[in-house]
Design an enzyme around this catalytic site. Structure first.
Site, PDB file in Angstrom:
ATOM      1  N   PHE A  42       1.083  -0.564  -0.325  1.00  0.00           N
ATOM      2  CA  PHE A  42      -0.431   0.253   0.314  1.00  0.00           C
ATOM      3  C   PHE A  42       0.830   1.263   0.149  1.00  0.00           C
ATOM      4  CE2 PHE A  42      -1.810   3.324   1.530  1.00  0.00           C
ATOM      5  CZ  PHE A  42      -3.291   4.072   0.426  1.00  0.00           C
ATOM      6  N   ASP A  68       9.268   3.119   2.249  1.00  0.00           N
ATOM      7  CA  ASP A  68       7.670   3.850   2.941  1.00  0.00           C
ATOM      8  C   ASP A  68       7.770   3.501   4.011  1.00  0.00           C
ATOM      9  OD1 ASP A  68       5.596   4.983   3.009  1.00  0.00           O
ATOM     10  OD2 ASP A  68       4.466   3.887   0.750  1.00  0.00           O
ATOM     11  N   LYS A  73       2.190  11.444   7.263  1.00  0.00           N
ATOM     12  CA  LYS A  73       1.064  11.173   7.689  1.00  0.00           C
ATOM     13  C   LYS A  73       1.894  11.863  10.047  1.00  0.00           C
ATOM     14  CE  LYS A  73      -1.174   7.087   6.671  1.00  0.00           C
ATOM     15  NZ  LYS A  73      -0.720   5.965   5.734  1.00  0.00           N
TER      16      LYS A  73
END
Ligand SMILES: *Cc1c(COP(=O)(O)O)cnc(C)c1O
Length: 404
Positions: free
Chosen positions: A142, A227, A256
């Site tokens: 993802f 990531d 985030k």
């Protein structure tokens, strides 16, 4: 549910694109690990906006930095310098040991920017023939929702009817170093991978995997792009998840929690070579590196370190994981996690994880199901031992119920 809650939910349903299926709670306020709904019911937030609110809701110091900066200057565009970008660069580089920084906004943008940068590096530094660059990614990845990214997703729901997609990506199984070795060609510019697959259900690769991955990338002059948008900034009990593996990525992606949930801020961090290939006019973003974002991110990084949140994530994560392992329930197939990135995988016969999340909601805990049978647990990193125990009690009574 009261009339007002039904109203909010119904209005969203009437006007909004239905690309989410939220738990039926309408939140109105947050503080630390807690959130309150419109009726005043309090919940322990065990999702933290997918790890964006790691510093806790409405952290007073990040709030103060945001308000102060909003009074002074919010956006200049990169056509001009601003007095927040340089200190942001210095502080994020010092914190993460990086040489170059590219500020963006969303996580997906950071991923896209990294893809562009490693391709450019491949052509201009590695010497890959133009248009031939290959990037290796993992099954069940993802990395976000843009067209470029969903094109190399393996989740049919994510991809279906969004094509045609960009070529240049090769998909291998996660956690399989031999597959990586086999997939690398002279045209491979990068291996893009999550240290722990978050959305896939907190999937932790076998011990030693990343050591071998690092060696293979170095030996073949392939950029290792980690990531860390979800795993980074303390979530797993270390600043970066790569530190658990004793390796260093060539390119690291953050997002985030980089803003503590106040504002979309992301960044590509790299050695000099990769981001060094970008010249004026070749990449950009109107909001990327704006003074408000930089001020918020600076405060978000500062409180993470000053208030010991990373160490707390390690300590409370271990307590939470042990507590989950102690729950004797036929519904549980496996419990896994690192730091405060945790998941409970249910037996398929136990019923959908969504049902358990709804039962948890009734007990004052907000958690989110992922992939039918997994409950993800990721509270803010400021959680205390008492709060962990409080959550464990409620999880134990919920998971010993049969909700199939
Ligand atoms: C959330 C996430 C992204 C995408 O971030 P957005 O801000 O939603 O675009 C990318 N990679 C990982 C690992 C994520 O968890």
């Amino acid at each position: 549910m009261s009339a007002s809650v039904i109203d909010f939910v119904a209005t969203e349903a009437r006007f909004g694109a239905h690309n989410y299926e939220p738990i039926e709670v309408v939140l109105a306020r947050g503080e630390g690990v807690w959130v309150w709904d419109t009726e005043g019911n309090r919940y322990l937030d065990c999702l933290s906006a997918y790890s964006a609110v790691s510093q806790g809701h409405c952290h007073p110091k990040i709030l103060a930095a945001m308000v102060e900066q909003a009074h002074r200057l919010t956006l200049t565009s990169r056509a001009f310098h601003n007095d927040q970008l340089a200190p942001f660069y210095e502080e994020i580089a010092a914190l993460t040991g990086s040489h170059k920084v590219l500020p963006m906004n969303s996580g997906a943008e950071a991923v896209e920017s990294a893809i562009k940068s490693v391709r450019k590096w491949g052509y201009e530094v590695k010497g890959v023939p133009d248009g031939q660059a290959e990037i290796i990614v993992c099954a069940n990845n993802f990395h976000g929702r843009t067209l470029g990214i969903v094109g190399f997703s393996t989740d049919p729901e994510t991809r279906a009817h969004f094509g045609p997609f960009a070529p240049g990506f090769k998909i291998i199984p996660f956690g399989d170093a031999a597959a990586l070795e086999e997939a690398i060609t002279p045209n491979t510019v990068a291996f893009l991978v999550e240290p722990i697959q978050g959305e896939a259900g907190v999937v932790i690769p076998p011990a030693g995997y990343f050591k071998t991955v690092r060696e293979l990338c170095t030996a073949n002059n392939v950029m290792l792009v980690l990531d860390e948008i979800q795993t980074g900034l303390g979530r797993t009990g270390k600043l970066l998840a790569e530190q658990h593996e004793g390796i260093e990525a060539d390119v690291t992606l953050l997002g985030k929690a980089l803003s503590g949930g106040f504002y979309p801020v992301s960044a590509v961090l790299s050695n000099n070579e990769v981001l060094g290939t970008l010249r004026p006019g070749q990449h950009g973003s109107t909001f990327g590196g704006n003074p408000l974002a930089c001020a918020v991110a600076r405060a978000a990084m500062r409180v993470l370190v000053e208030e010991g949140m990373i160490e707390n994530a390690a300590r409370q994560g271990a307590r939470f994981l042990n507590g989950l392992k102690d729950i004797r329930a036929n519904t549980i197939r496996e419990v896994r996690g690192r730091g405060l990135m945790l998941a409970v995988e249910l037996h398929p016969e136990a019923g959908r994880a969504r049902r358990y999340c709804e039962a948890l909601q009734a007990k004052g805990i907000l958690a989110k199901d992922t992939h039918e049978h997994t409950i993800r647990i990721a509270p803010p990193l400021v959680i205390t031992s008492d709060q962990v125990d409080w959550a464990l009690e409620r999880l134990a009574t919920t998971l010993t119920q049969d909700l199939s």
